[in-house]
Structure formats: structure tokens, C-alpha cells
Motif scaffolding. Structure first.
Motif, mmCIF file in Angstrom:
data_model
loop_
_atom_site.group_PDB
_atom_site.id
_atom_site.type_symbol
_atom_site.label_atom_id
_atom_site.label_comp_id
_atom_site.label_asym_id
_atom_site.label_seq_id
_atom_site.Cartn_x
_atom_site.Cartn_y
_atom_site.Cartn_z
ATOM 1 N N UNK A 49 21.950 9.716 91.900
ATOM 2 C CA UNK A 49 23.378 9.969 91.682
ATOM 3 C C UNK A 49 23.646 11.464 91.583
ATOM 4 N N UNK A 50 22.726 12.188 90.981
ATOM 5 C CA UNK A 50 22.913 13.638 90.867
ATOM 6 C C UNK A 50 22.907 14.292 92.247
ATOM 7 N N UNK A 51 22.043 13.824 93.117
ATOM 8 C CA UNK A 51 22.005 14.354 94.483
ATOM 9 C C UNK A 51 23.209 13.874 95.297
ATOM 10 N N UNK A 52 23.637 12.643 95.051
ATOM 11 C CA UNK A 52 24.775 12.081 95.768
ATOM 12 C C UNK A 52 24.441 11.528 97.129
ATOM 13 N N UNK A 53 23.336 11.971 97.695
ATOM 14 C CA UNK A 53 22.883 11.518 99.017
ATOM 15 C C UNK A 53 21.406 11.856 99.122
ATOM 16 N N UNK A 54 20.608 10.931 99.671
ATOM 17 C CA UNK A 54 19.176 11.231 99.750
ATOM 18 C C UNK A 54 18.491 10.277 100.716
ATOM 19 N N UNK A 55 17.359 10.743 101.190
ATOM 20 C CA UNK A 55 16.467 9.914 102.011
ATOM 21 C C UNK A 55 15.705 8.973 101.101
ATOM 22 N N UNK A 88 21.876 5.242 108.050
ATOM 23 C CA UNK A 88 22.586 5.691 106.856
ATOM 24 C C UNK A 88 23.437 4.560 106.318
ATOM 25 N N UNK A 89 23.705 4.599 105.019
ATOM 26 C CA UNK A 89 24.499 3.527 104.415
ATOM 27 C C UNK A 89 25.230 4.047 103.185
ATOM 28 N N UNK A 90 26.398 3.458 102.938
ATOM 29 C CA UNK A 90 27.194 3.775 101.757
ATOM 30 C C UNK A 90 27.898 2.506 101.313
ATOM 31 N N UNK A 91 27.586 2.041 100.101
ATOM 32 C CA UNK A 91 28.128 0.792 99.596
ATOM 33 C C UNK A 91 27.032 -0.228 99.376
ATOM 34 N N UNK A 92 27.241 -1.163 98.458
ATOM 35 C CA UNK A 92 26.160 -2.082 98.108
ATOM 36 C C UNK A 92 25.796 -3.032 99.240
ATOM 37 N N UNK A 93 26.786 -3.668 99.871
ATOM 38 C CA UNK A 93 26.485 -4.585 100.971
ATOM 39 C C UNK A 93 25.969 -3.827 102.202
ATOM 40 N N UNK A 94 26.584 -2.724 102.624
ATOM 41 C CA UNK A 94 25.996 -1.952 103.727
ATOM 42 C C UNK A 94 24.571 -1.487 103.444
ATOM 43 N N UNK A 95 24.275 -1.183 102.186
ATOM 44 C CA UNK A 95 22.908 -0.782 101.840
ATOM 45 C C UNK A 95 21.950 -1.938 102.049
ATOM 46 N N UNK A 125 20.711 7.017 101.987
ATOM 47 C CA UNK A 125 21.745 6.340 101.209
ATOM 48 C C UNK A 125 22.715 7.357 100.620
ATOM 49 N N UNK A 126 24.010 7.008 100.687
ATOM 50 C CA UNK A 126 25.078 7.891 100.208
ATOM 51 C C UNK A 126 25.740 7.252 99.002
ATOM 52 N N UNK A 127 25.711 7.949 97.868
ATOM 53 C CA UNK A 127 26.415 7.514 96.660
ATOM 54 C C UNK A 127 27.755 8.234 96.558
ATOM 55 N N UNK A 128 27.725 9.534 96.718
ATOM 56 C CA UNK A 128 28.914 10.386 96.620
ATOM 57 C C UNK A 128 29.436 10.637 98.028
ATOM 58 N N UNK A 129 30.503 9.964 98.392
ATOM 59 C CA UNK A 129 30.993 10.025 99.769
ATOM 60 C C UNK A 129 31.389 11.442 100.167
#
Length: 795
Positions: free
Chosen positions: A607-613, A630-637, A660-664
Motif C-alpha cells: 500500500x505504501x508503494x501503491x503499485x508493485x511487481x 497488470x491489475x487494479x481491483x479485487x476481481x481483476x486481480x 498490481x495497482x492499489x493507488x490508481x
């Protein structure tokens, strides 16, 4: 217009009456000057064309009623030492609020260039609706305002939000009769059933009926008086009417009525607060005032033979063409001189002592009350350690946890620790959104009738539920703007109902960031759940993820969007949002059982990174990948991780990287958003030339919009919601929108060159799987076992 009043009496002495009327005349004079003048502010000489603004903007019609009420509120604040703020629902009557703040002295304190003299008056007048000046509405720039009023309908909900948990505060809420026709305002009358006279402040609604909107009559001004009385009593008020046009008679009638209402409010509160703990005083109707006065009161009766005062022509600028028409200019000058400015301002242009003596002092001034600059009163939340609510994760892609149910335990502790500083707001969806744990420590706020079999209702509850998204948002805004904290949970599709309210709040925050005297308030936090990918029982009507698109239109300094993939990430994201200030945070999370991916330590870092491999889901081993998933969201993940597993199983030589992307907002460039990734970091994740298959929670074009300037944008292929939905299984929803694991894997094969015959065979197998899925769900009404039971560890 004959003066009539429910409450009899003439409480004002001749001295008090003269002072009150002088203040009102001064405020009206300043209001007219703001609309028309840029020079000669005290009419020391006859008006000339060069004294008039080239563009005449503003609203006069509601202004004299607003200044009338303000004058009387000043009187009772001083007489009773009240802690009172004023919300002007007809916020387009901005000249009234600016004039009042100037007479209070607050305006010159905050804006030293606008001095209390003739030069200051010239600046005050010129800046209004002028390039580089101030807006015509009651805007953030206006001292004493927590309510812009550019969009009508929210005066009462903002007022009640301010009153909650403020037992010593009285909020006068002026409701314009045009505003009273709006749906949000109609629902907000029912706030009377949610206010606790023991621990909340009081709201005094003042329904101002001046009869007209821009060009037609208003509904409530044209219904029989007994019908209006029944309507207002039916929503929980005792209405007291003051009607007329004669200033002296109206001052006496309104003063008597206002005193009566404040006495009644005190009696209601004293009775409720005298009841011991564990008991509840019977709910009583709260007093309110219906003020009937002419639209454009004290303005010109007519112009060019056409009615002005008491008619819609007074709504905005009653006299046009003043620069070019000598006759119109003379009418304006006569109008302004009718207020007798020589009696109101001294030789230097400052308000005379008679006027200065009317308004309260210091923080009792409505334009300087700390509740109208809520950051002054803001206290940090006492937050529990979110790690105490962590979900155990034995390995990525395992378990079956309801993320928002986990969050409910954390929010329960937030409510427990902050019983006068934090509330939750939901349009009858708290339990549906799996946040029911908060009911272990609080009830649903309720002050209407109850039945023995009711559950979870409490007069002093911290959970605000009413089936009106507008009212929930309005309550929360009023609560935040007066220095408290909150969370608004809502079905994702129906958050659109408050699109425009979000607009107004985001604009407010953008503007207040530029005002050094406005202190930072707590962030507006949305939790959107019951989202698009798990609305299989409600169907197409409940499937819309577009609120995110609306949010990202706003200034980057203000908005944040988070899409946590699992429960632990949701916990750390919400904790961070509750600690933030001056932002709008949108969090999208599912409420259905879903796989978990990250331990709490991993979630905090992610979450601190907001996006990561995600190394565990990737097989590029630090080398340049053949493709990025790449994915953003629980179902897309979930679908992306499952697609990665399929590719690793059937095309093991293909190098796949999962991001994965947490912080859009990390997708934007660092120049475009404070959270944006640098070009170097973005390219390191997404490469500069390899295909990127992006599975996104919402409408796919938003990802293209956020990444359009990136080096590798031409190779981005986004899958998301494309308005295909119905009442169907969760997995079938992803298939309908080509976001499923099989379609994602097919996309990889189609976009990665040189995969050969083996890949063609895999593609055919995947296509067969889609056909098998369709046949299965149409026969059995549920997803295939290999979909329902899929785990990463079983690949």
C-alpha cells in the motif's frame, strides 16, 4: 403586504430597533454596491458611467432577506451569548454574506487590503464577481461559510451535520423557497428524527419564502397556509410564521418569533438533558420560522413600467444597462441613497458606532466562529492498530475472506475510541456492506418511534442510516467542515447520486488550499462496495463503476483512488485515509468471500508503494518480460493471477510479469499528480516496448487516459467493464466483459509475437473453456467447480 406573525409581541426598544434597522440598511447598501459599483462607493458625488462595473453580475432578490435574518441573529447572539453559526441556503446571495463579514470586521482582519474605510469599500465593491476577485456565491473565500450554495438543496443536511456532537452549538439554516423544491432538501427535513437533544446541538430552519425563482413562482409560496403548516408539522417542526414588508413591524415580529424559538429549543434540550442515562425523553417537534417577505425587498418597485420588487425580475440584477442609460443610473442612485449611507458610514467610510455596536465580539461573530473554519477545532482520531485485525495468509491466492467484514472489526474499534469525533454514514447499506460489527459498540441513530422488536436503534447512535445518499453526504460534509471525521459507505453504482455534491466539496477543498486562513479539515472518505463485479443478484441496474471516472476529473492535489486487492491491504489503506486531511479518498473493496494475497507486513509495504511487481505471481525472474499482466481491483486481480497461472502451466517459456495497482493515481506522471510515478519507475515496471494487458475494475478508457503520455502507452491493452451485465454468476460477469482469465490469456497470445503453434493450441483450449463455461452456467446456474474452487496453490 400586511405584517402577520404567529408570535405576538414587540420586544425591541426604540434604540434597539433603530440600531437593528441601521445595520440592515448598511448591509443592503453594501450588497447593492458589490453588484454595481467600482468607484464612488459612498456616493460622495453623483453616479457617473465610469463608477459602474462594465459587467453586472450577482443576485439581489434573496439578499435583503438574508441580511435581515443575519441582523437578528447578531442581536440574539449578543443578548444570549450564543455559540451560533448561520448557513445561507440561497448561497447565490453572496453579497449578503460578504457585507455581513465586512460589517463584523472579520473581512478586513482576513483580507487586510479591504480596509474599513472608503478605499476598502471601493476594493470590496470592485472585487465582487470581477476578474481576479471573489465569486458571487457564498464561497470558501467568504468568512463564516461552510456552505457554498452554488448548487441548491443541502442547507439543512449541512446544518445538521454541523450540529451532531456539538451540544452547545445552534445552527440557523436559511432555506430558500427555490431550494425547498429540490429532492435533497425534501429528504433532509427528516433529519429531525436523527438529532439527539442531549448530545447534539440544535438546528433552527428558517424557510424564506420570497415567492419566486429565476422566472417563475415557487411551490411552497403558492400553496395554502394550512397546507404548508401541515407539511412542516409532518416532518417534525412547529412552524412560526412572520410575514410582511413594513421594516419596523417586521423587525418587531421577527425578534419576538426568534426569541420564542430559541426559548423553545432550550426547553427541549433542558428536558432531554435532565433525563438520566439509559432513559430517553419523548421526541418533541423542533421550532422553525417561515419568513415571508418580498423578493428584492427594499429595492426599486418597478423599472420601465414593469414590476421589480416582489417579482422574479429582482432575482439577479434588477436594473440593467446602468452605464449607458442615464435614467436607469438615476434609479440605481436613488435606490442606494434610500438606505441613507451618510448615516451609516463616517467621514472615513467606516461603519458608525451604532452599527459596529450591534454585532457580537471575537469568536461569537458568525463570520469568525471557529466552527465555520473546522480545521481550527480538528482533533486527530484515536485509531486502533489495524494490524490487530489482520487476516492470516498462509500463502498468496489462498483463503476466502470478506474484506469489508474484516474492515468492520477495525471500524468498530474506531467508533469505540472516538465517541464524539467520528461517525459512519450509509444509505441503509451498512450491514449489506458487511460492516455490521460496528453495531457491537453503537446503534443506528434513531429518534423516531420504535417497536419492541426493533434492533440496533439508539438516540445517541454513531451510525447514520437514511435511504438518501444526498442526506448522508450532506450530513458528513457538515460534520467534516466543522472539525470532525467520518466515513461514507455506499453501493458503488449509487454513489453517482452524489456526483454533484462531490463536485462541490472537491472544489471547496481546492479553493481552501489556496486560503492561508482556512485550516485543513479531515478528508472525505468513501468506501464503495457491493461493486460492479459482485452484483450478480441485483443485476445490470446495480453495475456501474463510473464514480471513479468522475472523481479523477478533479484537481490532483485533492483526489485519491484506492483499489486494495485483499483484506489486509484494505485495512492499511483505510487507516491511512482516516489519518489524512484535505482530500477526497475513494476506496473500492468487495464484500464477498475472496482470495487473500498478502500478509499484513506485505500489505503495508504494498500500500505504501501503491503499485508493485508481484514476484510470486511472475516468472520473468528479473529479466525483461515478454508480457506484463497488470491489475487494479479485487476481481481483476483474481482473474489476472489465474491467467498468469494458466500461461505458466501451458506456455512455461513465456516470461510473464504481474503488476498490481492499489493507488490508481500512481499511473499518472509525477508532474500530473503528487502520487504519480516517475517515468523511469513506470518504465521499469511496464517496460518501454512490451505488451501490457491491464485488467481494471472500472471502465477501461480511464487507464488509457491516465497513461496516455507514458512511453509504452501504445502497447497498453485494457480490459474492464464495458456495460455488459445482467443477473448472472460472478465469473460470468467477467466473461461478459472479457475480463476473465481465459480471455486475458487469449489476449496475451494474440499480442505477444512469435509464440508459434503451441500457443495456437493453447488458444483453442482457452476458447473451448469459454464455451464450456457458458454451457455450464446456463445449465447449472452457478460457476464451474474449477472456477469456484480455484486457488493459486492448486495451479
Amino acid at each position: 403586504m400586511t405584517t402577520q406573525s404567529t408570535v405576538a409581541g414587540a420586544p425591541l426598544s426604540a434604540t434597539e430597533l433603530g440600531r437593528l434597522d441601521a445595520w440592515w440598511r448598511a448591509a443592503n447598501y453594501l450588497a447593492v454596491g458589490q453588484i454595481y459599483l467600482m468607484d464612488n462607493p459612498l456616493l460622495r458625488t453623483p453616479l457617473e458611467p465610469q463608477h459602474i462595473k462594465p459587467r453586472l453580475l450577482g443576485h439581489w432578490g434573496t439578499t435583503p432577506g438574508l441580511t435581515f435574518v443575519y441582523a437578528h441573529l447578531n442581536r440574539v447572539i449578543s443578548a444570549r451569548d450564543l455559540d451560533l453559526i448561520n448557513i445561507m441556503g440561497p448561497g447565490h446571495g453572496g453579497p449578503a454574506a460578504v457585507a455581513a463579514a465586512y460589517l463584523d470586521g472579520t473581512y478586513s482582519e482576513l483580507y487586510p487590503r479591504v480596509t474599513p474605510d472608503e478605499h476598502g469599500l471601493e476594493r470590496l465593491f470592485t472585487q465582487f464577481s470581477f476578474p481576479g476577485g471573489i465569486p458571487s456565491h457564498v464561497a470558501p473565500e467568504t468568512p463564516g461559510s461552510i456552505h457554498e450554495g452554488g448548487e441548491l438543496g443541502y442547507a439543512l443536511s449541512h446544518a445538521y451535520g454541523a450540529a451532531f456532537d456539538n451540544p452547545d452549538l445552534t445552527v440557523a439554516a436559511i432555506v430558500g423557497d427555490g431550494e425547498a423544491e429540490s429532492g435533497p432538501l425534501a429528504a433532509s427535513w427528516h433529519s429531525t428524527k436523527f438529532v439527539d437533544p442531549r448530545r447534539d446541538g440544535a438546528v433552527l430552519p428558517i424557510l424564506h419564502l420570497n415567492g419566486y425563482k429565476i422566472a417563475s413562482p415557487t411551490v411552497l409560496a403558492r400553496i395554502p397556509s394550512d397546507e404548508l403548516d401541515s407539511l412542516l408539522r409532518g416532518v417534525g417542526h412547529t412552524p412560526y410564521v412572520v410575514s410582511g414588508s413594513d421594516p419596523e413591524e417586521m423587525h418587531q415580529a421577527f425578534a419576538a418569533t426568534l426569541d420564542h424559538c430559541l426559548d423553545e429549543i432550550k426547553q427541549i434540550q433542558d428536558e432531554a438533558r435532565a433525563v438520566g442515562a439509559g432513559s430517553t425523553a419523548p421526541r418533541r417537534p423542533w421550532p422553525m420560522i417561515v419568513l415571508r417577505s418580498p423578493k428584492g425587498w427594499t429595492g426599486p418597485d418597478e423599472l420601465d413600467g414593469q414590476r421589480v420588487e416582489g417579482f422574479w425580475r429582482s432575482h439577479q440584477v434588477p436594473i440593467g444597462g446602468v452605464r449607458d442609460d442615464d435614467g436607469h443610473r438615476q434609479v440605481l442612485e436613488s435606490w442606494m441613497r434610500s438606505y441613507r449611507p451618510e448615516e451609516l458610514f463616517d467621514d472615513h467610510g467606516a461603519p458608525v458606532a451604532e452599527i459596529a455596536g450591534l454585532y457580537p465580539r471575537g469568536e461569537r461573530r458568525m463570520s469568525a466562529n471557529p466552527h465555520t473554519n473546522g480545521g481550527l477545532l480538528l482533533r486527530d482520531l484515536h485509531l486502533p492498530d489495524f494490524r490487530d485485525h489482520a487476516v492470516p495468509v498462509d500463502g498468496p491466492g489462498t483463503g476466502a475472506v470478506e474484506a469489508t467484514d474484516t474492515l468492520g472489526g477495525y471500524l468498530r474499534e474506531v467508533v469505540r475510541r472516538n465517541d464524539d469525533n467520528f461517525r459512519m454514514f450509509a444509505p441503509d447499506e451498512n450491514n449489506s456492506n458487511r460492516l455490521q460489527d460496528v453495531l457491537e459498540v453503537t446503534g443506528r441513530t434513531w429518534n423516531a418511534e420504535t417497536e419492541p422488536y426493533d434492533e440496533g436503534l439508539a438516540v445517541d447512535g454513531r451510525l447514520m442510516e437514511i435511504l438518501s445518499e444526498h442526506t448522508c453526504q450532506g450530513w458528513l460534509e457538515g460534520y467534516l467542515l466543522t472539525g470532525r471525521h467520518g466515513l461514507f459507505s455506499c453501493y458503488e453504482a449509487f454513489t453517482h447520486i452524489v456526483d454533484s455534491m462531490f463536485n462541490q466539496h472537491a472544489k471547496w477543498l481546492k479553493t481552501t488550499r489556496e486560503l492561508d486562513w482556512r485550516q485543513a479539515i479531515a478528508s472525505l472518505n468513501y468506501l464503495l462496495t457491493s461493486h460492479v463485479w459482485h452484483q450478480d443478484h441485483n443485476g445490470f441496474s446495480h453495475q456501474d463503476p463510473g464514480f471513479i471516472d468522475h472523481v479523477v476529473n478533479k484537481k490532483a492535489d485533492v483526489v485519491r483512488v484506492y483499489l486494495p486487492p485483499d483484506a489486509n491491504t484494505l485495512l492499511t489503506v483505510v487507516d491511512g485515509c482516516l489519518r489524512s486531511k484535505e482530500q477526497v479518498n475513494v476506496i473500492v473493496a468487495g464484500k464477498q468471500p475472496a482470495l487473500q494475497y498478502l500478509t499484513m507486513d506485505q500489505a503495508v509495504e504494498h500500500a505504501a508503494k501503491g503499485i508493485d511487481r508481484w514476484d510470486w505471481a511472475s516468472n520473468d525472474d528479473g529479466r525483461e518480460p515478454d508480457v506484463v499482466l497488470a491489475c487494479a481491483g479485487d476481481v481483476p486481480t483474481l482473474e489476472t493471477v489465474a491467467a498468469a497461472a494458466l500461461l505458466r502451466e501451458h506456455l512455461p517459456e513465456l516470461r510473464v510479469r504481474v503488476v498490481n495497482v492499489v493507488d490508481l493515481m500512481r499511473l499518472q506522471a509525477e508532474e500530473a499528480h503528487p502520487h504519480g510515478l516517475s517515468s523511469a519507475d513506470f518504465d521499469a515496471l511496464f517496460t518501454t516496448d512490451r505488451p501490457v494487458l491491464f485488467a481494471y475494475h472500472g471502465y477501461p478508457w480511464l487507464i488509457h487516459r491516465l497513461t496516455y503520455a507514458r512511453t509504452n502507452h501504445d502497447n497498453f491493452h485494457v480490459r474492464g467493464y464495458v456495460e455488459e451485465g445482467t443477473t448472472t454468476t460472478p465469473f460470468d460477469m467477467t466473461v461478459l466483459n472479457r475480463l476473465d482469465r481465459f480471455d486475458l490469456a487469449i489476449d496475451v497470445i494474440d499480442h505477444v509475437p512469435g509464440l508459434g503453434e503451441e500457443a495456437a493450441a493453447v488458444r483453442e483450449m482457452l476458447t473451448d473453456k469459454l464455451a464450456e463455461h457458458r454451457a455450464y452456467v446456463q445449465t447449472h446456474g452457478e460457476d464451474m467447480p474449477e472456477i469456484r474452487d480455484w486457488r493459486w496453490e492448486t495451479r
